[in-house]
Design an enzyme around this catalytic site. Sequence first.
Site, PDB file in Angstrom:
ATOM      1  N   LYS A  53       0.858  -1.203   0.000  1.00 35.99           N
ATOM      2  CA  LYS A  53       0.000   0.000   0.000  1.00 35.99           C
ATOM      3  C   LYS A  53       0.887   1.244   0.000  1.00 35.99           C
ATOM      4  CE  LYS A  53      -1.685   1.703   4.017  1.00 35.99           C
ATOM      5  NZ  LYS A  53      -1.431   3.130   4.297  1.00 35.99           N
ATOM      6  N   ASN A  54       1.899   1.254   0.843  1.00 33.18           N
ATOM      7  CA  ASN A  54       2.689   2.474   1.038  1.00 33.18           C
ATOM      8  C   ASN A  54       3.718   2.727  -0.058  1.00 33.18           C
ATOM      9  OD1 ASN A  54       1.137   2.904   3.229  1.00 33.18           O
ATOM     10  ND2 ASN A  54       2.677   2.306   4.746  1.00 33.18           N
ATOM     11  N   CYS A  98      -4.682  12.494  12.300  1.00 30.63           N
ATOM     12  CA  CYS A  98      -5.518  11.291  12.313  1.00 30.63           C
ATOM     13  C   CYS A  98      -5.410  10.740  13.731  1.00 30.63           C
ATOM     14  CB  CYS A  98      -5.056  10.289  11.270  1.00 30.63           C
ATOM     15  SG  CYS A  98      -3.485   9.545  11.693  1.00 30.63           S
ATOM     16  N   ARG A 123       0.443  14.808  12.810  1.00 37.76           N
ATOM     17  CA  ARG A 123       0.985  14.551  11.468  1.00 37.76           C
ATOM     18  C   ARG A 123       1.106  15.819  10.619  1.00 37.76           C
ATOM     19  NH1 ARG A 123      -1.192   8.852   9.463  1.00 37.76           N
ATOM     20  NH2 ARG A 123       0.787   8.917   8.329  1.00 37.76           N
ATOM     21  N   ASP A 167       4.568   0.758  12.121  1.00 38.16           N
ATOM     22  CA  ASP A 167       3.313   0.139  11.655  1.00 38.16           C
ATOM     23  C   ASP A 167       3.159  -1.286  12.180  1.00 38.16           C
ATOM     24  OD1 ASP A 167       3.386   1.714   8.348  1.00 38.16           O
ATOM     25  OD2 ASP A 167       2.909   2.471  10.349  1.00 38.16           O
ATOM     26  N   ARG A 177      -8.449  -0.204   4.861  1.00 39.39           N
ATOM     27  CA  ARG A 177      -7.556   0.739   4.183  1.00 39.39           C
ATOM     28  C   ARG A 177      -6.271   0.051   3.731  1.00 39.39           C
ATOM     29  NH1 ARG A 177      -7.082   6.478   7.040  1.00 39.39           N
ATOM     30  NH2 ARG A 177      -5.965   6.743   5.080  1.00 39.39           N
TER      31      ARG A 177
HETATM   32  C1  EPZ Z   1       4.171   6.938   6.110  1.00 39.68           C
HETATM   33  O1  EPZ Z   1       3.427   8.007   6.651  1.00 39.68           O
HETATM   34  C2  EPZ Z   1       3.224   5.747   6.084  1.00 39.68           C
HETATM   35  N1  EPZ Z   1       2.066   6.058   5.243  1.00 39.68           N
HETATM   36  C3  EPZ Z   1       2.744   5.420   7.492  1.00 39.68           C
HETATM   37  O2  EPZ Z   1       1.974   4.229   7.400  1.00 39.68           O
HETATM   38  C4  EPZ Z   1       3.972   5.117   8.357  1.00 39.68           C
HETATM   39  O3  EPZ Z   1       3.543   4.883   9.684  1.00 39.68           O
HETATM   40  C5  EPZ Z   1       4.922   6.318   8.325  1.00 39.68           C
HETATM   41  O4  EPZ Z   1       5.291   6.614   6.954  1.00 39.68           O
HETATM   42  C6  EPZ Z   1       6.200   6.057   9.106  1.00 39.68           C
HETATM   43  O5  EPZ Z   1       6.843   4.937   8.600  1.00 39.68           O
HETATM   44  C7  EPZ Z   1       2.190   5.970   3.899  1.00 39.68           C
HETATM   45  O6  EPZ Z   1       3.243   5.675   3.381  1.00 39.68           O
HETATM   46  C8  EPZ Z   1       0.945   6.233   3.112  1.00 39.68           C
HETATM   47  P1  EPZ Z   1       6.292  10.334   8.177  1.00 39.68           P
HETATM   48  P2  EPZ Z   1       4.058   9.508   6.627  1.00 39.68           P
HETATM   49  O7  EPZ Z   1       6.182  11.584   7.394  1.00 39.68           O
HETATM   50  O8  EPZ Z   1       4.854   9.701   5.418  1.00 39.68           O
HETATM   51  C9  EPZ Z   1       6.344  13.543  11.608  1.00 39.68           C
HETATM   52  C10 EPZ Z   1       0.133   2.834   7.707  1.00 39.68           C
HETATM   53  O9  EPZ Z   1      -0.292   2.296   8.730  1.00 39.68           O
HETATM   54  N2  EPZ Z   1       6.339  14.539  10.523  1.00 39.68           N
HETATM   55  O10 EPZ Z   1       7.509   9.473   8.039  1.00 39.68           O
HETATM   56  O11 EPZ Z   1       2.954  10.456   6.916  1.00 39.68           O
HETATM   57  C11 EPZ Z   1       5.023  12.803  11.712  1.00 39.68           C
HETATM   58  O12 EPZ Z   1       4.084  13.538  12.434  1.00 39.68           O
HETATM   59  C12 EPZ Z   1       0.582   4.278   7.753  1.00 39.68           C
HETATM   60  O13 EPZ Z   1       0.281   2.266   6.596  1.00 39.68           O
HETATM   61  C13 EPZ Z   1       6.474  15.888  10.824  1.00 39.68           C
HETATM   62  O14 EPZ Z   1       6.579  16.258  11.989  1.00 39.68           O
HETATM   63  O15 EPZ Z   1       5.033   9.410   7.899  1.00 39.68           O
HETATM   64  C14 EPZ Z   1       5.434  11.526  12.393  1.00 39.68           C
HETATM   65  O16 EPZ Z   1       5.498  11.759  13.790  1.00 39.68           O
HETATM   66  C15 EPZ Z   1       0.332   4.927   9.122  1.00 39.68           C
HETATM   67  N3  EPZ Z   1       6.473  16.791   9.821  1.00 39.68           N
HETATM   68  C16 EPZ Z   1       6.838  11.260  11.856  1.00 39.68           C
HETATM   69  O17 EPZ Z   1       7.297  12.508  11.331  1.00 39.68           O
HETATM   70  C17 EPZ Z   1       6.347  16.423   8.507  1.00 39.68           C
HETATM   71  O18 EPZ Z   1       6.386  17.310   7.621  1.00 39.68           O
HETATM   72  C18 EPZ Z   1       6.873  10.227  10.733  1.00 39.68           C
HETATM   73  O19 EPZ Z   1       6.034  10.691   9.708  1.00 39.68           O
HETATM   74  C19 EPZ Z   1       6.219  15.051   8.211  1.00 39.68           C
HETATM   75  C20 EPZ Z   1       6.223  14.123   9.230  1.00 39.68           C
END
Ligand code: EPZ
Length: 423
Positions: free
Chosen positions: A22-23, A116, A121, A305, A397
């Site tokens: 998915k990701n 969410c 996020r 995850d 999802r």
């Molecule tokens: C991706 O989300 C995945 N989703 C998430 O999977 C996964 O948990 C996450 O990466 C971490 O591995 C998809 O790929 C669609 P991040 P993403 O940006 O890109 C903070 C699932 O269950 N952050 O790496 O949104 C954020 O708040 C989902 O399949 C900022 O602060 O994750 C978080 O605490 C859930 N500012 C951390 O970084 C930003 O601009 C990691 O977020 C971006 C992120």
Amino acid sequence: MDRFLINGGKKLNGTVHISGSKNAALPILVATLLTDEKCVLRRVPNLRDVRTTLKILEYLGKKITYQNNTVTVEANGTLKNNLPYELVKQMRASFWVAGPLLTRFKQADIPLPGGCAIGVRPVDIHLKGFEKLGAVCDVKAGNVLLRAQRLQPAQIILRFPSVGATQNLLMCACLIPGETILENTAKEPEVDDVIAFLNKMGADIHTDDKGRLIVHGQTVLHGAEHTVVADRIETGSFVLAAAATRGDVTVADCVPEHNAILLSDLREAGFTLDVTDTSVHVHAYNGEIKPVRVRTAPYPGFATDLQAPWMTLMTLCTGTAEIDEDIFENRFMHAPELVRMGANIYTEKSVARVTGVQKLSAAHVQASDLRGGFALVMAGLCADGKTEVERIYHIDRGYENLEQKLTALGANIRRYNPDKDEF
Ligand code: EPZ
């Protein structure tokens, strides 16, 4: 709304075939916005988030066909460069259209994705990167307005290796002529798959000996064909479900090396695993499950995850296991539901302490998010008796044909909708 009815207490047995990630599929589908030529993507899992992404591509102006996990994306007139809140609120990852639209049209109006259940996020890392590339970002009335007279290559250091920000900035940079360097980027396998697809489209992205992503921007990108990588989170989820039910399961068509730390932790907990290049065989194990401490971290660290499914396994350990959720600020919502099933879990801020119990007990529970929902299904598979899991739209999802796959492994699980079906 649909629910899962699970008659638990059975060991899982047999072989499960893993779907495409998915990701990886979501950002790769978004990357097709970078070209007007035809793209063909295979092994795209039939999930709610994928269908939402296809709706977004159609809204923006693409012509989509989707059959037998193969998506064809073709141009269908000029692309829009804005998205309605209706679509973005369904899935935060819709924000990743910003990079392609900004780089192609020098403007994009995208609703700011809300948080969410698992956290606020924010997208500050995405926006700071766009500004470094020459865009002006304004946030007005819940929308991000991106404008650029001209985009220019830049050297960007991400304050955190955000998966989404890495992918968004890569997609933006690959059409900005010149050399852009991205440092402290996410190293997740899904990012590698997006890079592989972008390079097939004619992008020029490579990793230098310091681990930085070097992008030599092009003036145009072409259509390409790609098969999406196996889903490492689905892989880990089924490996953990097999282990927790003391079953004997082969998880096939996967990439075990993408789950290296999970497999190492499972062996430390006492399980015997046979691994090939494309499969993990979890042997039935009736001994003590040893408590193993995990801390979630960016790849190759323990995947956030998989924290929830791991917690379900640790509810059956002998002793007390500590889990540190260091990526998201609110990702223990499955814990109180597991406690309702007889687990002994104490959480404080980003730490959960799980003291093992002999058995979980069936109960009526509700999912709050995708992976927490799977953790509850796992618990239902382990508990004797009838467990009912509500709000399984969260689970839909990210897990393709979950009940079919689990039934094929001997589980007694069925989907029903109390408003429509007979009990
Ligand atoms: C991706 O989300 C995945 N989703 C998430 O999977 C996964 O948990 C996450 O990466 C971490 O591995 C998809 O790929 C669609 P991040 P993403 O940006 O890109 C903070 C699932 O269950 N952050 O790496 O949104 C954020 O708040 C989902 O399949 C900022 O602060 O994750 C978080 O605490 C859930 N500012 C951390 O970084 C930003 O601009 C990691 O977020 C971006 C992120």
